[in-house]
Design a protein around this motif. Structure first.
Motif, PDB file in Angstrom:
ATOM      1  N   ALA A  48     -21.398 -71.688  11.514  1.00 18.99           N
ATOM      2  CA  ALA A  48     -22.770 -72.175  11.305  1.00 18.99           C
ATOM      3  C   ALA A  48     -23.699 -71.056  10.872  1.00 18.99           C
ATOM      4  O   ALA A  48     -24.853 -71.292  10.549  1.00 18.99           O
ATOM      5  CB  ALA A  48     -23.289 -72.800  12.594  1.00 18.99           C
ATOM      6  N   VAL A  80     -37.875 -74.958  20.803  1.00 20.28           N
ATOM      7  CA  VAL A  80     -37.391 -73.900  19.911  1.00 20.28           C
ATOM      8  C   VAL A  80     -36.368 -72.976  20.586  1.00 20.28           C
ATOM      9  O   VAL A  80     -35.225 -72.872  20.135  1.00 20.28           O
ATOM     10  CB  VAL A  80     -38.587 -73.070  19.367  1.00 20.28           C
ATOM     11  CG1 VAL A  80     -38.104 -71.875  18.570  1.00 20.28           C
ATOM     12  CG2 VAL A  80     -39.473 -73.951  18.502  1.00 20.28           C
ATOM     13  N   PHE A 124     -37.704 -72.570  11.776  1.00 14.18           N
ATOM     14  CA  PHE A 124     -36.798 -72.917  12.865  1.00 14.18           C
ATOM     15  C   PHE A 124     -35.464 -73.358  12.253  1.00 14.18           C
ATOM     16  O   PHE A 124     -35.408 -74.389  11.566  1.00 14.18           O
ATOM     17  CB  PHE A 124     -37.404 -74.032  13.723  1.00 14.18           C
ATOM     18  CG  PHE A 124     -38.795 -73.694  14.222  1.00 14.18           C
ATOM     19  CD1 PHE A 124     -39.030 -72.472  14.830  1.00 14.18           C
ATOM     20  CD2 PHE A 124     -39.850 -74.583  14.084  1.00 14.18           C
ATOM     21  CE1 PHE A 124     -40.306 -72.129  15.280  1.00 14.18           C
ATOM     22  CE2 PHE A 124     -41.118 -74.249  14.530  1.00 14.18           C
ATOM     23  CZ  PHE A 124     -41.352 -73.023  15.126  1.00 14.18           C
ATOM     24  N   ARG A 131     -31.393 -72.853   6.243  1.00 15.86           N
ATOM     25  CA  ARG A 131     -30.578 -71.641   6.132  1.00 15.86           C
ATOM     26  C   ARG A 131     -30.164 -71.332   4.695  1.00 15.86           C
ATOM     27  O   ARG A 131     -29.690 -70.247   4.397  1.00 15.86           O
ATOM     28  CB  ARG A 131     -29.345 -71.764   7.032  1.00 15.86           C
ATOM     29  CG  ARG A 131     -29.689 -71.553   8.503  1.00 15.86           C
ATOM     30  CD  ARG A 131     -28.557 -71.941   9.393  1.00 15.86           C
ATOM     31  NE  ARG A 131     -28.317 -73.378   9.342  1.00 15.86           N
ATOM     32  CZ  ARG A 131     -27.578 -74.036  10.218  1.00 15.86           C
ATOM     33  NH1 ARG A 131     -27.011 -73.388  11.199  1.00 15.86           N
ATOM     34  NH2 ARG A 131     -27.413 -75.339  10.136  1.00 15.86           N
ATOM     35  N   PRO A 142     -32.962 -74.819  22.045  1.00 15.18           N
ATOM     36  CA  PRO A 142     -31.983 -75.211  21.017  1.00 15.18           C
ATOM     37  C   PRO A 142     -31.336 -74.012  20.320  1.00 15.18           C
ATOM     38  O   PRO A 142     -30.150 -74.042  20.003  1.00 15.18           O
ATOM     39  CB  PRO A 142     -32.807 -76.028  20.012  1.00 15.18           C
ATOM     40  CG  PRO A 142     -34.005 -76.474  20.765  1.00 15.18           C
ATOM     41  CD  PRO A 142     -34.293 -75.426  21.794  1.00 15.18           C
ATOM     42  N   LEU A 143     -32.127 -72.941  20.099  1.00 20.78           N
ATOM     43  CA  LEU A 143     -31.565 -71.784  19.401  1.00 20.78           C
ATOM     44  C   LEU A 143     -30.589 -71.004  20.300  1.00 20.78           C
ATOM     45  O   LEU A 143     -29.663 -70.374  19.802  1.00 20.78           O
ATOM     46  CB  LEU A 143     -32.677 -70.856  18.906  1.00 20.78           C
ATOM     47  CG  LEU A 143     -33.568 -71.433  17.795  1.00 20.78           C
ATOM     48  CD1 LEU A 143     -34.597 -70.410  17.337  1.00 20.78           C
ATOM     49  CD2 LEU A 143     -32.731 -71.853  16.598  1.00 20.78           C
ATOM     50  N   TYR A 151     -43.885 -79.759  12.010  1.00 21.77           N
ATOM     51  CA  TYR A 151     -43.782 -79.337  13.413  1.00 21.77           C
ATOM     52  C   TYR A 151     -45.131 -79.433  14.166  1.00 21.77           C
ATOM     53  O   TYR A 151     -45.196 -79.973  15.246  1.00 21.77           O
ATOM     54  CB  TYR A 151     -43.255 -77.905  13.486  1.00 21.77           C
ATOM     55  CG  TYR A 151     -42.866 -77.476  14.882  1.00 21.77           C
ATOM     56  CD1 TYR A 151     -41.558 -77.600  15.330  1.00 21.77           C
ATOM     57  CD2 TYR A 151     -43.801 -76.934  15.767  1.00 21.77           C
ATOM     58  CE1 TYR A 151     -41.187 -77.213  16.607  1.00 21.77           C
ATOM     59  CE2 TYR A 151     -43.449 -76.550  17.042  1.00 21.77           C
ATOM     60  CZ  TYR A 151     -42.134 -76.683  17.457  1.00 21.77           C
ATOM     61  OH  TYR A 151     -41.785 -76.303  18.731  1.00 21.77           O
ATOM     62  N   HIS A 164     -32.838 -74.702  13.388  1.00 18.52           N
ATOM     63  CA  HIS A 164     -32.186 -75.926  13.874  1.00 18.52           C
ATOM     64  C   HIS A 164     -32.913 -77.169  13.366  1.00 18.52           C
ATOM     65  O   HIS A 164     -32.511 -78.286  13.682  1.00 18.52           O
ATOM     66  CB  HIS A 164     -32.143 -75.931  15.405  1.00 18.52           C
ATOM     67  CG  HIS A 164     -33.496 -75.858  16.060  1.00 18.52           C
ATOM     68  ND1 HIS A 164     -34.354 -74.801  15.874  1.00 18.52           N
ATOM     69  CD2 HIS A 164     -34.134 -76.712  16.886  1.00 18.52           C
ATOM     70  CE1 HIS A 164     -35.455 -75.009  16.570  1.00 18.52           C
ATOM     71  NE2 HIS A 164     -35.356 -76.160  17.185  1.00 18.52           N
TER      72      HIS A 164
END
Lengths: 357, 265
Positions: free
Chosen positions: B263, B182, A84, A121, B185-186, A95, A86
């Motif tokens: 980002a 999930v 994920f 990332r 937010p994405l 998680y 974020h």
């Protein structure tokens, strides 16, 4: 235990049809097949991600076919990890875990502890795979579904992670079903091998059986058998089985003649007389410069037409009565024997090494 | 050589065409702001009607956007994720308000929500008037601008690989929790951008609003009213202020997109 009975599933326009196999409790199943075979769809159908259109999935004795993914007790690791983006690495691993300490311990064992402070990332493909594996394991699933989980790891890391996962698997006793393209991995890890192609199951059994006794010439060739010959089977000795009706199939002896022309070989085991294929793995073919006494029942004289080196192995193609027979030798053996193209040699293999299908 | 010359000619023609279009698009607006921007901003200090119209525009556009987000987000998710019979038809119908002329949209709304309609008379009996009211403005804005939100929100959800959700589900999340933890937010930045686009479209709406609710006046209706009642000089400052006002969501959108690309999303 993973029991899949007559499973059919649909993912977009792709269809998985009539898949049946079983991976006993605590064992390690391997799914192999070419690209587009339906390997990932199979994992997703077992995990409840893609809709099942027929058949049943039973996990640990519980029919889960109609259950949503969160109620199946499975962990799923995709080839690309799907971390994920974020969340931090730590939050990813924690998680689904009931206890954050489990995630830390798993990361340590998988060699991913140093990734905890990193941004998701910024991770490489291999690092993503490690974190994804730790994340799935941290939930302590009863069944772990792995879709090429080591493909982005370098060979050294891959071997150590594979070893550690095998150790965890033995300790915790969860059942694993892993997709791989790597036949060596299949042989190293698997207790059960399932071969898929075009959404259908071609063969299931122990890796040894699938590799040594492929169900069809296609399976043999897919699994890297270089000697696959079409021909005709004839019973030479029906063995005591046919005479008394009690003995095993291993007592039966056959003669296989490659067509067109070619050569004749002796095989033992089980076969039906008539058109068939003979499969001999290149590793089973012994090459010698002079004819030597041995227990091999199939000995031929031929001429080397091609030699190709691949790592520590050399593949020697020998022309036997117009039919190419491939033998795999170590580079050292080939050098010691002084093998060169054009040289006349003897090639031999045992009757047991011939698989008729 | 001939190839290179051809390439040069094509480049010059392309650059000329692009420059002319750019000039055509920016010149009227730039001229308007240059001529009446400062007087318009100065007029804000003493023109209460203009201030009220701007506030009303911002409030109604925000209300319409909020309603669009509440109703549109689940629908956009469904359209992005679930295959169901008639999905293409539903998507096309939802896009219809974008392509029909906006006065026609106003007429359609008047027919459906006016006092003579079953819905309009029913709501009127409950004390809710949809024509000639703030509610009417919100309805008109919602009708013409919500399809833009739906379309952009659907794209935002479609960009989130469903396998993220699949992983979350196998990690113990029921569908709603996987969506909340999930997918949402994405897709969040995309949804905010969709809301900004909807808000920008809502504040610029005129055709549907003027038919459904002339009074109280939103900024676009006020600009039209000043033009028809007092001529161009009276309409110019209002129009200029409206252009400056419309720049706010555009700048916000650019900032969001810049942030998104920075980002790496």
């Amino acid at each position: 235990m993973i029991t899949v009975a007559g499973l059919s599933a649909r993912a977009g326009s792709f269809r998985l049809a009539d898949i049946t196999f079983e991976v006993p409790d605590g064992e390690y199943g391997i799914v192999i097949g070419p690209a587009g075979a339906g390997k990932t769809t199979l994992l997703e159908a077992i995990g409840g991600i893609v809709p099942v259109t027929g058949g049943a999935v039973t996990l640990g004795g519980r029919n889960v076919t109609a259950l949503p993914p969160d109620a199946r007790g499975v962990g799923l690791v995709y080839q690309h990890g799907y971390l994920f983006p974020h969340l931090s690495v730590e939050a990813n691993i924690a998680y689904g875990a009931s206890d954050a300490a489990i995630g830390r311990e798993l990361s340590r064992r998988l060699g991913a502890s140093d990734l905890w402070g990193r941004d998701v990332r910024s991770l490489s493909g291999g690092e993503r795979q490690l974190v994804a594996l730790a994340r799935a394991l941290a939930r302590r699933p009863a069944v772990l579904l792995l879709d090429e989980p080591f493909s982005a790891l370098d060979p050294r890391r891959r071997a150590s992670v594979r070893r550690e996962l095998r150790a965890m698997h033995r300790e915790a006793g969860f059942t694993v079903l892993q997709v791989t393209h790597d036949f060596a991995e299949a042989g190293l890890l698997g207790d059960v091998a399932i071969l898929l192609d075009g959404g259908r199951m071609l063969q299931a059994g122990s890796p040894e059986d699938v590799f040594r006794k492929p169900a069809s010439p296609y399976v043999a060739e897919f699994l890297g058998a270089e000697n696959v010959f079409g021909g005709e089977v004839r019973v030479v000795d029906a063995g005591p089985a046919d005479r008394t009706g009690e003995a095993g199939v291993a007592d039966r002896t056959f003669e296989f003649r490659t067509t067109p022309g070619g050569f004749t070989m002796i095989a033992v085991g089980d076969a039906v007389p008539g058109p068939a294929h003979a499969v001999i793995r290149a590793e089973e073919v012994v090459v010698s410069v002079a004819e030597t006494a041995s227990s091999a029942r199939n000995v031929y004289q031929g001429r080397i037409v091609e030699m190709s080196a691949s790592g520590a192995l050399v593949r020697v193609t020998i022309d036997v009565a117009g039919t190419p027979l491939v033998a795999a030798l170590t580079t050292r053996s080939a050098r010691d024997l002084g093998l060169v193209a054009g040289m006349t040699v003897h090639a031999s293999f045992k009757a047991m090494a011939v698989h008729l299908c | 050589m001939a190839d290179r010359a051809g390439y040069r000619i094509a480049s010059v023609v392309t650059a000329l065409g692009a420059s002319l279009l750019l000039l055509f698009l920016t010149l009227p607006v730039a001229q308007l702001v240059a001529a009446a921007g400062l007087p318009g901003l100065a007029q804000l200090g003493h023109d209460a009607e203009l201030r009220d119209a701007l506030v009303l525009t911002a409030v109604t556009a925000s209300a319409a956007t909020l309603l669009g987000m509440i109703g549109g987000t689940p629908l956009a998710y469904l359209l992005a994720r679930r295959a169901f019979p008639g999905r293409a038809v539903v998507a096309a119908v939802l896009d219809l308000p974008i392509v029909i002329p906006h006065p026609v949209a106003g007429i359609a709304l008047l027919l459906a929500l006016g006092r003579q309609s079953a819905v309009g008379s029913g709501l009127l009996a409950l004390g809710l008037r949809l024509t000639g009211s703030v509610t009417g403005i919100v309805c008109a804005m919602l009708f013409v601008a919500a399809p833009l939100y739906l379309s952009a929100a659907r794209e935002a959800f479609a960009r989130v690989d469903p396998r993220y959700e699949a992983v979350a589900r196998t990690l113990g999340d029921p569908a709603w929790r996987a969506f909340r933890r999930v997918t949402l937010p994405l897709a969040f930045r995309g949804l905010v951008a969709a809301a900004v686009v909807m808000w920008a479209r809502a504040i610029s709406e005129f055709g549907a609003i003027v038919i459904l609710t002339y009074n109280p006046k939103v900024a676009s209706v006020l600009s039209y009213d000043r033009f028809t009642s007092y001529g161009l000089p009276a309409a110019l400052p209002v129009a200029a202020v409206l252009v400056i006002f419309a720049l706010i969501p555009l700048i916000a959108l650019r900032a969001l997109r810049y942030d998104r690309s920075a980002a790496g999303l």
